[in-house]
Design a protein around this motif. Structure first.
Motif, mmCIF file in Angstrom:
data_model
loop_
_atom_site.group_PDB
_atom_site.id
_atom_site.type_symbol
_atom_site.label_atom_id
_atom_site.label_comp_id
_atom_site.label_asym_id
_atom_site.label_seq_id
_atom_site.Cartn_x
_atom_site.Cartn_y
_atom_site.Cartn_z
ATOM 1 N N LEU A 154 0.861 -1.071 -0.329
ATOM 2 C CA LEU A 154 -0.070 0.311 -0.130
ATOM 3 C C LEU A 154 0.865 0.726 0.142
ATOM 4 O O LEU A 154 0.479 2.260 -0.855
ATOM 5 N N MET A 155 2.201 1.271 0.825
ATOM 6 C CA MET A 155 2.468 2.027 0.462
ATOM 7 C C MET A 155 3.325 2.341 -0.340
ATOM 8 O O MET A 155 3.831 3.913 -0.654
ATOM 9 N N VAL A 156 3.723 1.191 -1.297
ATOM 10 C CA VAL A 156 5.030 1.663 -2.579
ATOM 11 C C VAL A 156 3.506 2.051 -3.425
ATOM 12 O O VAL A 156 4.171 2.588 -4.718
ATOM 13 N N ARG A 157 2.735 1.477 -3.316
ATOM 14 C CA ARG A 157 1.346 1.942 -5.040
ATOM 15 C C ARG A 157 1.122 3.250 -4.051
ATOM 16 O O ARG A 157 1.014 4.222 -5.692
ATOM 17 N N ALA A 158 0.959 3.971 -3.585
ATOM 18 C CA ALA A 158 0.900 5.276 -2.411
ATOM 19 C C ALA A 158 2.301 6.099 -3.515
ATOM 20 O O ALA A 158 1.528 7.447 -4.686
ATOM 21 N N ILE A 159 2.641 5.797 -2.980
ATOM 22 C CA ILE A 159 4.058 7.222 -3.555
ATOM 23 C C ILE A 159 4.650 6.191 -5.131
ATOM 24 O O ILE A 159 5.443 7.657 -5.372
ATOM 25 N N ARG A 160 4.158 5.719 -5.430
ATOM 26 C CA ARG A 160 4.733 5.379 -6.781
ATOM 27 C C ARG A 160 3.792 6.188 -8.099
ATOM 28 O O ARG A 160 3.793 6.787 -8.972
ATOM 29 N N LEU A 161 2.287 6.095 -7.842
ATOM 30 C CA LEU A 161 1.758 6.911 -8.124
ATOM 31 C C LEU A 161 1.982 8.136 -8.099
ATOM 32 O O LEU A 161 1.641 9.501 -8.833
ATOM 33 N N SER A 162 2.306 8.835 -6.912
ATOM 34 C CA SER A 162 3.018 10.998 -6.642
ATOM 35 C C SER A 162 4.139 10.612 -7.613
ATOM 36 O O SER A 162 3.855 11.741 -7.954
ATOM 37 N N ILE A 163 5.440 9.761 -7.453
ATOM 38 C CA ILE A 163 6.589 9.715 -8.803
ATOM 39 C C ILE A 163 5.814 9.665 -10.120
ATOM 40 O O ILE A 163 6.191 10.345 -10.904
ATOM 41 N N GLU A 164 4.896 8.947 -11.051
ATOM 42 C CA GLU A 164 4.508 8.664 -12.299
ATOM 43 C C GLU A 164 4.248 10.115 -12.501
ATOM 44 O O GLU A 164 3.850 10.491 -13.595
ATOM 45 N N LEU A 184 -1.622 5.346 5.158
ATOM 46 C CA LEU A 184 -1.954 3.887 4.703
ATOM 47 C C LEU A 184 -1.173 2.841 5.395
ATOM 48 O O LEU A 184 -2.021 1.148 5.779
ATOM 49 N N ALA A 185 -0.051 2.391 5.436
ATOM 50 C CA ALA A 185 0.930 1.234 5.949
ATOM 51 C C ALA A 185 0.194 1.857 7.782
ATOM 52 O O ALA A 185 -0.174 0.862 8.120
ATOM 53 N N PHE A 186 0.303 2.806 8.359
ATOM 54 C CA PHE A 186 0.600 2.840 9.902
ATOM 55 C C PHE A 186 -1.106 1.601 9.433
ATOM 56 O O PHE A 186 -1.480 0.842 11.066
ATOM 57 N N ALA A 187 -1.997 2.393 9.307
ATOM 58 C CA ALA A 187 -3.139 1.629 8.887
ATOM 59 C C ALA A 187 -3.592 0.693 9.212
ATOM 60 O O ALA A 187 -4.528 -0.231 10.109
ATOM 61 N N LYS A 188 -2.687 0.073 8.100
ATOM 62 C CA LYS A 188 -2.681 -1.746 7.923
ATOM 63 C C LYS A 188 -2.104 -1.868 8.712
ATOM 64 O O LYS A 188 -2.525 -3.439 9.303
ATOM 65 N N ALA A 189 -0.946 -1.644 9.580
ATOM 66 C CA ALA A 189 0.007 -2.160 10.652
ATOM 67 C C ALA A 189 -1.039 -2.438 11.420
ATOM 68 O O ALA A 189 -0.711 -2.988 12.306
ATOM 69 N N MET A 190 -1.877 -1.080 12.302
ATOM 70 C CA MET A 190 -3.480 -1.780 13.322
ATOM 71 C C MET A 190 -3.953 -3.163 13.228
ATOM 72 O O MET A 190 -4.411 -3.435 14.449
ATOM 73 N N GLY A 191 -3.953 -3.221 12.111
ATOM 74 C CA GLY A 191 -5.372 -3.828 11.310
ATOM 75 C C GLY A 191 -4.905 -5.344 10.905
ATOM 76 O O GLY A 191 -5.241 -6.111 11.044
ATOM 77 N N GLU A 192 -3.722 -5.453 11.317
ATOM 78 C CA GLU A 192 -2.657 -6.726 10.644
ATOM 79 C C GLU A 192 -3.316 -7.677 12.106
ATOM 80 O O GLU A 192 -2.881 -7.718 12.993
ATOM 81 N N PHE A 193 -3.210 -8.901 11.407
ATOM 82 C CA PHE A 193 -3.829 -9.930 12.052
ATOM 83 C C PHE A 193 -3.303 -11.660 12.025
ATOM 84 O O PHE A 193 -2.298 -11.860 12.829
ATOM 85 N N GLY A 194 -3.565 -12.243 11.094
ATOM 86 C CA GLY A 194 -3.365 -13.489 10.962
ATOM 87 C C GLY A 194 -1.850 -13.384 9.654
ATOM 88 O O GLY A 194 -1.446 -14.727 10.539
ATOM 89 N N VAL A 228 -8.888 4.523 15.489
ATOM 90 C CA VAL A 228 -7.635 4.695 15.072
ATOM 91 C C VAL A 228 -7.768 4.639 13.687
ATOM 92 O O VAL A 228 -6.995 5.548 12.616
ATOM 93 N N ALA A 229 -8.626 3.579 12.987
ATOM 94 C CA ALA A 229 -8.346 3.576 11.915
ATOM 95 C C ALA A 229 -9.176 5.004 10.874
ATOM 96 O O ALA A 229 -8.697 5.849 9.786
ATOM 97 N N MET A 230 -10.157 5.453 11.419
ATOM 98 C CA MET A 230 -10.892 6.870 11.199
ATOM 99 C C MET A 230 -10.069 7.579 11.375
ATOM 100 O O MET A 230 -10.089 8.633 10.375
ATOM 101 N N ALA A 231 -9.013 8.124 12.009
ATOM 102 C CA ALA A 231 -8.384 9.083 12.564
ATOM 103 C C ALA A 231 -7.118 9.515 11.488
ATOM 104 O O ALA A 231 -7.055 10.028 11.356
ATOM 105 N N ALA A 232 -6.776 8.276 11.170
ATOM 106 C CA ALA A 232 -5.848 8.024 10.381
ATOM 107 C C ALA A 232 -5.578 8.488 8.917
ATOM 108 O O ALA A 232 -5.244 8.518 8.191
ATOM 109 N N LEU A 233 -6.856 7.891 8.478
ATOM 110 C CA LEU A 233 -7.612 7.680 7.114
ATOM 111 C C LEU A 233 -7.599 10.186 7.018
ATOM 112 O O LEU A 233 -7.505 10.589 6.128
ATOM 113 N N MET A 234 -8.775 10.201 7.898
ATOM 114 C CA MET A 234 -8.979 11.249 8.206
ATOM 115 C C MET A 234 -7.618 12.724 8.103
ATOM 116 O O MET A 234 -7.118 13.972 7.535
ATOM 117 N N LEU A 235 -6.224 12.408 9.048
ATOM 118 C CA LEU A 235 -5.261 12.887 8.753
ATOM 119 C C LEU A 235 -4.686 12.835 7.635
ATOM 120 O O LEU A 235 -4.231 13.515 7.335
#
Length: 229
Positions: free
Chosen positions: A106-116, A155-165, A208-215
């Protein structure tokens, strides 16, 4: 707040710690990989792109199992980390590693789109004026892609907060040591009368997820306005 008990607070604080370090340590690598995929042409580029996005396709349990095979105390890499004093198997550091790998695509995709989205002519113009590639990146490219970098990091932070498997497979579910927020919710749902505690942690997760997205949105707009100015 939320009426959490000590065990629940421990899971929340551990999750915040794991998510922060997962995001912070992987961010430089995320920028480098995103830039390589967006700007460089090299043999194996598609293989690298596939490896980056593989955690999105694989079941998280498979990712956790592969990490356990690679970093368990009897594996060469695990023995090396034990010798260096930084073991990861069944430690909170292992939870951070698993979360970082799961959030990396998720991190790489967001940054890559910005670079492109950055016009290469701007970088070429700076290079023709004698600026090195390093200087071009940090004086031209990086300020323009900063909104994407911030978005990818959050996005990576929010994903890390919810990682389980991957986390529970790699580091188990040890209260106070590796029990993150999702693991605690799972544990409470396995015992009679634990539904109330699980619900409280679910509400914390949503907050936490909503706060991260709004931030993320607020920071992106603010930086974009500054870049535009």
């Amino acid at each position: 707040m939320f009426g959490l008990g000590p065990e629940e607070w421990a899971a929340v604080l551990l999750s915040l710690n794991v998510a922060f370090w997962a995001m912070a340590v992987s961010l430089p690598f995320g920028v480098l990989v995103a830039y390589a995929l967006a700007r460089w042409r090299f043999a194996g580029r598609q293989v690298l792109n596939g490896l980056v996005h593989l955690p999105l396709i694989l079941p998280p349990v498979v990712t956790g199992y592969l990490l356990l095979v690679a970093f368990n105390p009897r594996a060469p890499m695990g023995q090396l980390l034990e010798w260096l004093g930084t073991p990861v198997a069944f430690r909170w550091t292992g939870a951070a590693l698993a979360a970082a790998i799961m959030g990396f695509p998720l991190m790489v995709r967001a940054i890559r789109l910005s670079i492109e989205a950055v016009d290469p002519a701007l970088e070429e113009a700076a290079a023709t004026l004698g600026a090195s590639r390093f200087r071009v990146f940090f004086t031209v490219t990086f300020p323009l892609i900063l909104p994407g970098v911030l978005t990818g990091a959050i996005l990576a932070f929010a994903k890390a907060m919810g990682e389980f498997g991957a986390t529970i497979t790699f580091v188990s579910n040890i209260p106070g040591q590796t029990q993150t927020l999702p693991s605690a919710i799972y544990a409470f749902l396995q015992v009679p009368g634990g539904e109330a505690a699980a619900l409280r942690l679910v509400l914390v997760s949503i907050f936490v997820a909503m706060a991260a997205l709004m931030l993320s949105e607020w920071l992106s707009r603010r930086v974009a306005r500054r870049v535009g100015a």
